[in-house]
Write an enzyme that holds these catalytic residues in place. Structure first.
Site, mmCIF file in Angstrom:
data_model
loop_
_atom_site.group_PDB
_atom_site.id
_atom_site.type_symbol
_atom_site.label_atom_id
_atom_site.label_comp_id
_atom_site.label_asym_id
_atom_site.label_seq_id
_atom_site.Cartn_x
_atom_site.Cartn_y
_atom_site.Cartn_z
ATOM 1 N N CYS A 114 0.812 -1.226 0.000
ATOM 2 C CA CYS A 114 0.000 0.000 0.000
ATOM 3 C C CYS A 114 0.843 1.273 0.000
ATOM 4 C CB CYS A 114 -0.948 -0.009 1.187
ATOM 5 S SG CYS A 114 -1.900 -1.523 1.270
ATOM 6 N N HIS A 254 -3.522 6.833 3.272
ATOM 7 C CA HIS A 254 -3.947 5.533 2.749
ATOM 8 C C HIS A 254 -5.272 5.146 3.403
ATOM 9 C CE1 HIS A 254 -4.094 1.436 1.628
ATOM 10 N NE2 HIS A 254 -3.617 0.943 2.755
ATOM 11 N N ASN A 284 -10.139 -0.729 1.027
ATOM 12 C CA ASN A 284 -8.685 -0.561 0.898
ATOM 13 C C ASN A 284 -8.253 -1.047 -0.492
ATOM 14 O OD1 ASN A 284 -5.912 -0.827 0.991
ATOM 15 N ND2 ASN A 284 -5.847 -1.808 2.995
#
Ligand code: ACO
Length: 332
Positions: A114, A254, A284
């Site tokens: 990520c 994020h 996500n």
């Protein structure tokens, strides 16, 4: 004098197919209420049929290139940040290159989960500043839905698919858009989030243990790691930028968990109206989550350009990447 880097264009793409929390109750023992309250997630977009990480990457790249107003042939490097690639090789970057016709670009992929967008920005910046490239296309594209155990309620509710892209080039007005950038890795915490690659030993030797190619995560440890370390890492990066925290317009973190985002907001004393989140819609999306959140907020008018912003990501590795940037009008 170092070469100033311009963030010239950003774009995103998400698949059309949407799965709601209620949809998930048909396949696992969960509830909309549990998912919303623990994570902030309401829906996620996922790939269907044969659409791939590369297909999403092509679409986000084309949008970023259009905004950047560059010639495709001027791109001399493509970096793809993709954890779930269509193929181990050719690389995702090579496949995108062929599709968009960027015939003068060198291409490679990186793995930073990520944190992939920020890691790729760091590499792009180094290539531009060292005069190894003038125009770099970064594509953060991921299809985590393909590598989830859809019977494991502790992971499968958390992720979605998507792609974001950014064009970085030599600045034509001397303004450096990346004020600071900080990349960190703490491999000793690698067991917090893992995705094994499957494969069998040669039949002439002792067989290996075979693992399924599924995301495995110790959510509690990730949570603790992030809320303990990330605010300090962000403060370090801001200190290097020459700006003070209260002079920075937006925080674009994020999108892993709404509670993590709120914890960051409180600890950094950031104005909640200037903290960007769209986790409810996309869950996500790994490396793609920052560019998706950024572009969507610009398009909706929540982020007003020009502005300054902190972009910050964390993920498997553990890796962390933070950058303080200036965002110009017209980039998205
Ligand atoms: N639906 C219903 N119940 C559930 C679900 C679900 N989907 N998932 C877990 N539960 C249950 C558990 O089984 C447990 O039940 P028990 O008490 O009977 O054992 C209970 O809910 C509590 O589970 P916890 O794991 O303690 O829940 P927690 O509040 O810690 O939330 C979560 C879990 C959402 C995963 C949280 O820990 C988190 O978000 N962590 C960070 C994750 C993250 O940021 N990941 C980044 C990944 S980035 C990358 O690189 C891939």
């Amino acid at each position: 004098m170092t070469i100033p880097v311009k963030i010239a264009g950003i774009g995103f793409y998400v698949p059309e197919t949407v799965i709601t929390n209620d949809d998930l109750t048909k396949i696992i023992d969960t509830s909309d209420e549990w998912i919303r309250t623990r994570t902030g997630i309401e829906r996620r977009h996922v790939l269907s049929g044969n659409e791939s990480t590369v297909d999403m990457g092509i679409k986000s790249a084309q949008r970023a290139i259009e905004k950047a107003k560059i010639n495709i042939e001027d791109i001399d490097l493509i970096i793809a940040a993709a954890s779930v690639e269509a193929h181990a090789y050719p690389s995702t970057a090579c496949e995108i290159q062929a599709a968009i016709g960027a015939k003068n670009a060198a291409c490679f992929d990186i793995t930073a989960a990520c944190s992939g967008l920020i890691y790729s920005m760091g590499i792009a910046r180094a290539f531009i500043k060292s005069e190894s490239a003038k125009t770099v296309l970064v594509v953060a594209t991921d299809a985590v839905s393909r590598c989830l155990d859809w019977t494991d309620r502790t992971t499968c509710v958390l992720f979605g698919d998507g792609s974001g892209a950014m064009v970085l080039t030599v600045s034509d007005d001397n303004q450096d858009d990346i004020l600071s950038i900080d990349l960190k890795a703490e491999g000793q915490y690698g067991n917090f989030i893992k995705m094994p690659i499957t494969g069998k030993n040669c039949p002439l030797v002792e067989p290996n243990d075979e693992e399924k190619m599924y995301v495995k995560m110790d959510g509690k440890e990730v949570y603790k790691y992030v809320v303990t370390n990330l605010p300090n890492y962000i403060e370090e990066c801001v200190a290097k930028s020459g700006l003070k925290m209260n002079e920075i317009d937006y925080l674009v973190p994020h999108q892993a968990n709404m509670r993590i985002i709120e914890a960051l907001e409180k600890r950094l004393e950031f104005n909640p109206d200037h903290v960007i989140s769209n986790i409810q819609e996309y869950a996500n999306t790994s490396a793609a989550s920052i560019p998706i959140a950024l572009v969507e907020a610009i398009e909706s008018g929540k982020i007003k350009l020009p502005c300054s912003a902190i972009l910050t990501g964390f993920g498997a590795g553990m890796t962390v990447g933070t950058t303080v940037v200036r965002l110009r009008e017209g980039i998205a």
